[in-house]
Design an enzyme around this catalytic site. Structure first.
Site, PDB file in Angstrom:
ATOM      1  N   ASP A 191      47.848  15.744  96.984  1.00  0.00           N
ATOM      2  CA  ASP A 191      48.391  16.491  96.600  1.00  0.00           C
ATOM      3  C   ASP A 191      49.512  15.943  95.064  1.00  0.00           C
ATOM      4  OD1 ASP A 191      49.624  19.415  95.999  1.00  0.00           O
ATOM      5  OD2 ASP A 191      51.246  18.723  98.199  1.00  0.00           O
ATOM      6  N   ASN A 202      50.706  26.646  97.539  1.00  0.00           N
ATOM      7  CA  ASN A 202      51.028  25.810  98.002  1.00  0.00           C
ATOM      8  C   ASN A 202      52.082  25.970  99.390  1.00  0.00           C
ATOM      9  OD1 ASN A 202      49.031  24.509  96.358  1.00  0.00           O
ATOM     10  ND2 ASN A 202      50.587  22.843  95.922  1.00  0.00           N
TER      11      ASN A 202
HETATM   12  O1  G3H Z   1      52.537  20.711  96.755  1.00  0.00           O
HETATM   13  C1  G3H Z   1      53.423  21.181  97.694  1.00  0.00           C
HETATM   14  C2  G3H Z   1      54.325  22.278  97.309  1.00  0.00           C
HETATM   15  O2  G3H Z   1      54.454  22.399  95.739  1.00  0.00           O
HETATM   16  C3  G3H Z   1      55.453  22.406  98.443  1.00  0.00           C
HETATM   17  O3  G3H Z   1      56.313  23.924  97.442  1.00  0.00           O
HETATM   18  O4  G3H Z   1      57.954  23.088  98.898  1.00  0.00           O
HETATM   19  O5  G3H Z   1      57.236  25.335  98.196  1.00  0.00           O
HETATM   20  O6  G3H Z   1      57.165  23.906 100.326  1.00  0.00           O
HETATM   21  P1  G3H Z   1      57.054  24.494  99.128  1.00  0.00           P
HETATM   22 ZN    ZN Z   2      54.117  21.082  95.133  1.00  0.00          ZN
END
Ligand code: G3H
Ligand code: ZN
Length: 275
Positions: free
Chosen positions: A84, A220
């Site tokens: 990621d 995500n």
């Molecule tokens: O790449 C990870 C996600 O975009 C996490 O997003 O902070 O809303 O859980 P979030």
């Molecule tokens: Zn992210």
């Protein structure tokens, strides 16, 4: 079984649901997520940030932990091991060489031409190895993605999925945030590949479903998991001040954590989609 997720995301795109991408931070979270998704019969993407890779000990350790848990826990659903927000070609290469089945190259802070160049280099390395590549265009906090640039970006890089900036952000949203679904729909029409929604924690069911309707097929989630787990553990420690066994402490967040995963899988429509 570890898979690259390309077909899963395409299927989700066609059938209007989304594959959940949950961030893993340690062995226990990996186990909780795998078990909960297995119960739901939901395919799952395990997102690992560069800092989480460091925390685990390295790319190979993450791969071995995930691969072994899938076998030992007899996980039947397809699992994608995904880097990621990989910040460089080198990180993506390291992840791929260690056995990750999917990578995100996030060169969104760079100029368009540089972002295209780095992303294409990752695609050229990943594609012959059947590894999925996601890229980001437009910076999550502030700069919105241009639909025309997105079209050019996808054509010139050949990425499998694109994460646009449409008012979404990581962490906890301020009260007055706004997700630009119109722009999301426009980008979707131009790029003709599945889109990814980052920063999906804190978005209600309606917004998640609208995003899916507008072409998002991977969602995500990290912060919501962090919030529920830390809240549960904090409460457990307050009510059980004498407990010192780390297994009991970490496990005290398990039930609420898993309930949240079931809830999210249900909203995303990924339950009972394992095939
Ligand atoms: O790449 C990870 C996600 O975009 C996490 O997003 O902070 O809303 O859980 P979030
Ligand atoms: Zn992210």
């Amino acid at each position: 079984m570890l898979v690259n997720g390309i077909d899963l995301i395409k299927k989700a795109n066609k059938e209007d649901f989304a594959i959940p991408a949950y961030n893993i931070n340690n062995l226990e979270w990996t186990k909780f997520i795998l078990e909960a998704c297995n119960v739901d019969r939901s395919p799952v993407i395990l997102g690992v940030s560069e800092s989480a890779v460091k925390y685990f000990g390295g790319y190979k350790t993450v791969y071995n932990v995930v691969n072994s848990l899938i076998k030992d826990l007899k996980i039947k659903v397809p699992v994608v091991l995904h880097l990621d927000h990989g910040k460089s070609f080198e990180s993506c290469k390291e992840a791929i060489d260690a056995g990750f089945t999917s990578v995100m190259i996030d060169a969104s802070s760079k100029e368009l031409e540089d972002n295209i160049e780095i992303t294409k280099k990752v695609v050229d390395y990943a594609a012959p190895k059947q590894v999925n590549v996601e890229a980001e265009l437009g910076a999550l906090e502030g700069e919105y993605t241009s639909a025309d640039e997105a079209e050019q970006f996808v054509t010139e890089t050949g990425v499998n999925t694109l994460a646009p900036a449409i008012g979404n952000k990581h962490g906890i949203y301020d009260k007055d945030y706004e997700i630009d679904f119109e722009l999301l729909g426009e980008i979707c029409k131009k790029v003709k590949i599945p889109l990814v929604l980052h920063g999906a924690s804190g978005l209600d069911e309606n917004k998640i479903k609208t995003a899916i309707f507008c072409g998002v097929s991977k969602i995500n989630i990290n912060t919501d998991l962090q919030l529920i787990w830390s809240k549960s553990v904090r409460m457990f420690l307050q009510t059980n001040p004498k407990v010192y066994d780390p297994r009991k402490i970490i496990k005290s967040g398990e039930d609420n954590f898993k309930s949240l995963i079931h809830y999210k899988n249900n909203i995303l429509g990924s339950s009972n989609r394992a095939f």
